[in-house]
Design a protein around this motif. Structure first.
Motif, PDB file in Angstrom:
ATOM      1  N   GLY A  13       0.815  -1.215   0.000  1.00  0.00           N
ATOM      2  CA  GLY A  13       0.000   0.000   0.000  1.00  0.00           C
ATOM      3  C   GLY A  13       0.846   1.262   0.000  1.00  0.00           C
ATOM      4  O   GLY A  13       0.388   2.327  -0.444  1.00  0.00           O
ATOM      5  N   LEU A  14       2.085   1.162   0.506  1.00  0.00           N
ATOM      6  CA  LEU A  14       2.990   2.317   0.459  1.00  0.00           C
ATOM      7  C   LEU A  14       3.277   2.705  -0.983  1.00  0.00           C
ATOM      8  O   LEU A  14       3.308   3.896  -1.328  1.00  0.00           O
ATOM      9  N   LEU A  15       3.505   1.710  -1.830  1.00  0.00           N
ATOM     10  CA  LEU A  15       3.772   1.994  -3.239  1.00  0.00           C
ATOM     11  C   LEU A  15       2.510   2.518  -3.927  1.00  0.00           C
ATOM     12  O   LEU A  15       2.575   3.465  -4.717  1.00  0.00           O
ATOM     13  N   ARG A  16       1.358   1.899  -3.646  1.00  0.00           N
ATOM     14  CA  ARG A  16       0.108   2.363  -4.268  1.00  0.00           C
ATOM     15  C   ARG A  16      -0.144   3.821  -3.891  1.00  0.00           C
ATOM     16  O   ARG A  16      -0.523   4.641  -4.744  1.00  0.00           O
ATOM     17  N   ARG A  17       0.081   4.164  -2.620  1.00  0.00           N
ATOM     18  CA  ARG A  17      -0.146   5.537  -2.164  1.00  0.00           C
ATOM     19  C   ARG A  17       0.783   6.510  -2.884  1.00  0.00           C
ATOM     20  O   ARG A  17       0.368   7.594  -3.316  1.00  0.00           O
ATOM     21  N   ALA A  44       4.234   5.415 -10.798  1.00  0.00           N
ATOM     22  CA  ALA A  44       3.123   4.760 -11.499  1.00  0.00           C
ATOM     23  C   ALA A  44       3.610   3.524 -12.251  1.00  0.00           C
ATOM     24  O   ALA A  44       2.939   2.474 -12.247  1.00  0.00           O
ATOM     25  N   GLU A  45       4.777   3.628 -12.897  1.00  0.00           N
ATOM     26  CA  GLU A  45       5.316   2.484 -13.628  1.00  0.00           C
ATOM     27  C   GLU A  45       5.696   1.351 -12.681  1.00  0.00           C
ATOM     28  O   GLU A  45       5.431   0.176 -12.963  1.00  0.00           O
ATOM     29  N   LEU A  46       6.305   1.695 -11.552  1.00  0.00           N
ATOM     30  CA  LEU A  46       6.690   0.673 -10.579  1.00  0.00           C
ATOM     31  C   LEU A  46       5.457  -0.013 -10.003  1.00  0.00           C
ATOM     32  O   LEU A  46       5.432  -1.245  -9.839  1.00  0.00           O
ATOM     33  N   ASP A  47       4.417   0.762  -9.753  1.00  0.00           N
ATOM     34  CA  ASP A  47       3.178   0.200  -9.221  1.00  0.00           C
ATOM     35  C   ASP A  47       2.533  -0.735 -10.243  1.00  0.00           C
ATOM     36  O   ASP A  47       2.016  -1.803  -9.884  1.00  0.00           O
ATOM     37  N   ALA A  48       2.572  -0.362 -11.529  1.00  0.00           N
ATOM     38  CA  ALA A  48       2.000  -1.211 -12.578  1.00  0.00           C
ATOM     39  C   ALA A  48       2.789  -2.514 -12.715  1.00  0.00           C
ATOM     40  O   ALA A  48       2.210  -3.586 -12.919  1.00  0.00           O
ATOM     41  N   HIS A 198       3.440  -6.966   7.830  1.00  0.00           N
ATOM     42  CA  HIS A 198       3.113  -5.691   7.179  1.00  0.00           C
ATOM     43  C   HIS A 198       3.242  -4.557   8.188  1.00  0.00           C
ATOM     44  O   HIS A 198       3.822  -3.502   7.885  1.00  0.00           O
ATOM     45  N   ARG A 199       2.691  -4.769   9.389  1.00  0.00           N
ATOM     46  CA  ARG A 199       2.710  -3.716  10.406  1.00  0.00           C
ATOM     47  C   ARG A 199       4.146  -3.366  10.805  1.00  0.00           C
ATOM     48  O   ARG A 199       4.494  -2.201  10.965  1.00  0.00           O
ATOM     49  N   ASN A 200       5.001  -4.382  10.986  1.00  0.00           N
ATOM     50  CA  ASN A 200       6.411  -4.146  11.310  1.00  0.00           C
ATOM     51  C   ASN A 200       7.062  -3.225  10.287  1.00  0.00           C
ATOM     52  O   ASN A 200       7.703  -2.216  10.624  1.00  0.00           O
ATOM     53  N   LEU A 201       6.926  -3.590   9.016  1.00  0.00           N
ATOM     54  CA  LEU A 201       7.671  -2.920   7.954  1.00  0.00           C
ATOM     55  C   LEU A 201       7.117  -1.537   7.638  1.00  0.00           C
ATOM     56  O   LEU A 201       7.880  -0.604   7.359  1.00  0.00           O
ATOM     57  N   VAL A 202       5.804  -1.385   7.682  1.00  0.00           N
ATOM     58  CA  VAL A 202       5.209  -0.067   7.440  1.00  0.00           C
ATOM     59  C   VAL A 202       5.580   0.888   8.568  1.00  0.00           C
ATOM     60  O   VAL A 202       5.940   2.053   8.332  1.00  0.00           O
ATOM     61  N   ALA A 203       5.498   0.412   9.807  1.00  0.00           N
ATOM     62  CA  ALA A 203       5.875   1.255  10.945  1.00  0.00           C
ATOM     63  C   ALA A 203       7.328   1.679  10.846  1.00  0.00           C
ATOM     64  O   ALA A 203       7.668   2.853  11.050  1.00  0.00           O
ATOM     65  N   HIS A 231      16.022   0.977   2.944  1.00  0.00           N
ATOM     66  CA  HIS A 231      16.074   2.167   2.104  1.00  0.00           C
ATOM     67  C   HIS A 231      14.921   2.202   1.110  1.00  0.00           C
ATOM     68  O   HIS A 231      14.407   3.278   0.781  1.00  0.00           O
ATOM     69  N   LEU A 232      14.512   1.035   0.637  1.00  0.00           N
ATOM     70  CA  LEU A 232      13.386   0.977  -0.294  1.00  0.00           C
ATOM     71  C   LEU A 232      12.100   1.445   0.377  1.00  0.00           C
ATOM     72  O   LEU A 232      11.419   2.361  -0.116  1.00  0.00           O
ATOM     73  N   ASN A 233      11.744   0.844   1.508  1.00  0.00           N
ATOM     74  CA  ASN A 233      10.462   1.154   2.141  1.00  0.00           C
ATOM     75  C   ASN A 233      10.375   2.586   2.636  1.00  0.00           C
ATOM     76  O   ASN A 233       9.341   3.240   2.494  1.00  0.00           O
ATOM     77  N   SER A 234      11.455   3.091   3.236  1.00  0.00           N
ATOM     78  CA  SER A 234      11.420   4.458   3.762  1.00  0.00           C
ATOM     79  C   SER A 234      11.319   5.482   2.645  1.00  0.00           C
ATOM     80  O   SER A 234      10.616   6.492   2.765  1.00  0.00           O
ATOM     81  N   ALA A 235      12.010   5.229   1.509  1.00  0.00           N
ATOM     82  CA  ALA A 235      11.942   6.156   0.376  1.00  0.00           C
ATOM     83  C   ALA A 235      10.550   6.153  -0.237  1.00  0.00           C
ATOM     84  O   ALA A 235       9.991   7.216  -0.558  1.00  0.00           O
ATOM     85  N   VAL A 236       9.964   4.969  -0.418  1.00  0.00           N
ATOM     86  CA  VAL A 236       8.622   4.890  -0.989  1.00  0.00           C
ATOM     87  C   VAL A 236       7.612   5.514  -0.033  1.00  0.00           C
ATOM     88  O   VAL A 236       6.675   6.207  -0.454  1.00  0.00           O
ATOM     89  N   TYR A 237       7.785   5.296   1.270  1.00  0.00           N
ATOM     90  CA  TYR A 237       6.908   5.932   2.263  1.00  0.00           C
ATOM     91  C   TYR A 237       6.923   7.449   2.096  1.00  0.00           C
ATOM     92  O   TYR A 237       5.877   8.107   2.134  1.00  0.00           O
ATOM     93  N   ALA A 238       8.117   8.011   1.905  1.00  0.00           N
ATOM     94  CA  ALA A 238       8.254   9.463   1.795  1.00  0.00           C
ATOM     95  C   ALA A 238       7.946   9.986   0.401  1.00  0.00           C
ATOM     96  O   ALA A 238       7.813  11.198   0.213  1.00  0.00           O
ATOM     97  N   GLY A 239       7.851   9.089  -0.594  1.00  0.00           N
ATOM     98  CA  GLY A 239       7.682   9.535  -1.970  1.00  0.00           C
ATOM     99  C   GLY A 239       8.950  10.135  -2.529  1.00  0.00           C
ATOM    100  O   GLY A 239       8.915  11.007  -3.414  1.00  0.00           O
ATOM    101  N   ALA A 240      10.104   9.668  -2.038  1.00  0.00           N
ATOM    102  CA  ALA A 240      11.399  10.199  -2.450  1.00  0.00           C
ATOM    103  C   ALA A 240      11.966   9.401  -3.611  1.00  0.00           C
ATOM    104  O   ALA A 240      11.592   8.246  -3.833  1.00  0.00           O
TER     105      ALA A 240
END
Length: 531
Positions: A13-17, A44-48, A198-203, A231-240
């Motif tokens: 959901g982080l990527l979808r957001r 958008a391309e990564l999400d697709a 999911h909760r661990n990684l999103v948090a 680095h992947l999850n935190s960057a996608v969370y921030a939209g960086a």
């Protein structure tokens, strides 16, 4: 301080957001500009791509909860396969593409991996080992743009070619279900599979984003040998935007950081230590106006090297602390005001305490003991349920690291619990001795361990890597290095045995192979005592 509120989202959901918020924004860019330009992937391309991989896995696996191995190569395809796997309702198993036969068999059998997304070299090994991997059904090759793959493997292009229509995935996702299995580096024994929800990684993505001060305008230069979900999850969370630099040359990575106006530079301690000594850096970092911090992770970077690198580049060098069981980050220095020698305070929403090594009672500030952590990023458990979980009834996770806190809650690590040893009942930290030795400009690298001693319990053994091993007067130089270090060491820390090494044995993330070294030293000490 109120506890932070984390997004009520599954991991993908982080990527979808991010794709909804900024569809044309750059998610991942690889390499410097050239005649054909850099390779870029938008959110958008990564999400697709994740959607297409999810659709493929729904058909291939036929159910939710299957285990899918994904090699964490430094390539955008890792991100697509990672999020696509969890989007399909299955669990991603991180696979180090540098693993050889024994390591691959352990990971794939322990996790019962059914489908694998791996580069050609790993695919060839898996096909060769197929009789030892009964659960493995499909191998997808991620680096075959021409579609030529070994054996009956499937090229990734074939997976991404399909439509992304999916109807079987329910909207509701159990956030406490396993999203990812990450294996420990195995420095203290056989690698253990860590179950992360999911909760661990999103948090933890939210925690890291806050601790590193990331935003949608951040540009992250990733100079690591492999892709790390931190680095992947935190960057996608921030939209960086993440910029991947596969070139191991640190100067090339600095040039790329300048080209893309990077705001954050991520590197391994071994590479950053080399960068601090690199004579090719003759002035301040050319993109100093954009770069806010150099961030080190994987193992400790000596404070002297961190200070030297900060002075040479003109930006703070920031260290943190964590492990696979913590999703993985629990502490981080403030990028604006890093506290020298520390790993910083806990990231938001995380508690830390120090307990006595024997009685397990909590200790006051500046008292040394085992580090315990509690927070939403603490793992669900180990894949092998016979492994001691190391989490007590109150949620405190015992890290196996020794350290102390100051009055501001900033953590200072001393060493791994299994690495410290006693000389006349005094604890000796190998890392402390190593930092003193590395301060000598004639030393390129070093490693310390305890050598069994019938009188004192253990004495300090030093493995020494010299910057110029061919220069004359080798023995005199070694004596001088040991004598100089001895002036800054306690009686228990004095170096009593020295060996010159060609290189310090390290694993793929730069951590010294201390467990193997201890076994070798014990064997040699026993043989010596028997003479």
């Amino acid at each position: 301080m109120p506890k932070p509120v984390y997004p009520h989202l599954p991991l993908d959901g982080l990527l979808r957001r991010a794709a909804v918020r900024d569809p044309a924004g750059w998610a991942v860019r690889t390499g410097p500009s050239g005649r054909s330009g850099p390779s870029t992937v938008t959110f958008a391309e990564l999400d697709a791509q994740a959607d297409r991989i999810a659709a493929h896995l729904e058909e291939d696996c036929g159910r939710r909860g299957a285990r899918v191995g994904v090699a964490n190569t430094l390539d955008p395809v890792f991100a697509a396969a990672y999020y696509g796997t969890v989007r399909s309702g299955n669990t991603v198993v991180l696979v180090n593409p540098l693993l050889k036969e024994t390591g691959l068999v352990h990971v794939f059998t322990a996790a019962a991996v059914e489908v694998a997304f791996v580069p050609t070299a790993t695919a060839e090994l898996l096909l060769k080992l197929s009789d030892r991997l009964p659960a493995l059904r499909t191998v997808v090759v991620t680096d075959a743009p021409d579609g030529v793959v070994p054996g009956d493997a499937v090229p990734l292009a074939e997976v991404l070619d399909r439509t992304a229509e999916r109807s079987s995935l329910p909207e509701a996702v159990d956030l406490d279900a396993d999203a990812c299995i990450q294996f420990t580096t195995g420095t203290t024994g056989r690698p253990k599979g860590v179950r992360l929800t999911h909760r661990n990684l999103v948090a933890n993505a939210a925690q890291i984003s806050a601790a590193h001060r990331l935003g949608s305008d951040s540009v992250l230069l990733n100079h690591l040998p492999l892709y790390h979900v931190m680095h992947l999850n935190s960057a996608v969370y921030a939209g960086a935007c993440q910029v991947l630099c596969p070139d191991p040359d640190p100067i090339a990575s600095l040039a790329l950081a300048a080209e893309v106006s990077a705001t954050h530079y991520y590197g391994l301690p071994a590479r950053l230590h080399a960068l601090a000594l690199d004579d090719r850096i003759t002035g301040p970092f050319p993109a100093g106006r954009s770069l806010t911090a150099v961030l080190s992770g994987g193992t400790a970077l000596a404070s002297g090297a961190a200070r030297a690198l900060s002075e040479r580049l003109g930006v703070p060098v920031v260290q943190g602390y964590g492990m696979a069981e913590l999703s993985p980050l629990s502490h981080c220095q403030d990028p604006r005001r890093p506290k020298a020698g520390s790993v910083g305070p806990p990231v938001p929403g995380t508690e830390c305490r120090i307990v006595h090594l024997d009685t397990r009672t909590p200790l006051d500030v500046y008292a040394t003991g085992e580090v315990q952590v509690r927070g939403p990023q603490v793992m669900a458990g180990y894949l092998d349920d016979t492994e001691p979980p190391r989490i007590d009834a109150d949620g405190w996770f015992s890290t196996g690291d020794v350290g102390y806190r100051n009055e501001d809650g900033v953590l200072f690590l001393v060493d791994r619990l299994g690495d410290v040893f006693k000389y006349d009942n005094e604890l000796v930290s190998p890392s402390t001795v190593e930092e003193v030795v590395r301060a000598d400009p004639r030393v390129a690298d070093c490693i310390v361990s305890g050598w069994p001693d019938p009188v004192h319990g253990s004495v300090v053994w030093l493995g020494l890597v010299l910057r110029d091993p061919t220069a004359p007067g080798l023995l005199d130089r070694i004596d001088s290095i040991v004598e100089g270090a001895g002036e800054r060491l306690t009686e228990a820390e004095q170096i009593r045995r020295v060996e010159v090494l060609g290189a310090v044995p390290r694993n793929h993330v730069g951590k010294p192979e201390r467990a193997a070294l201890r076994r070798d030293i014990r064997r040699r000490a026993a043989a010596e005592a028997a003479l």
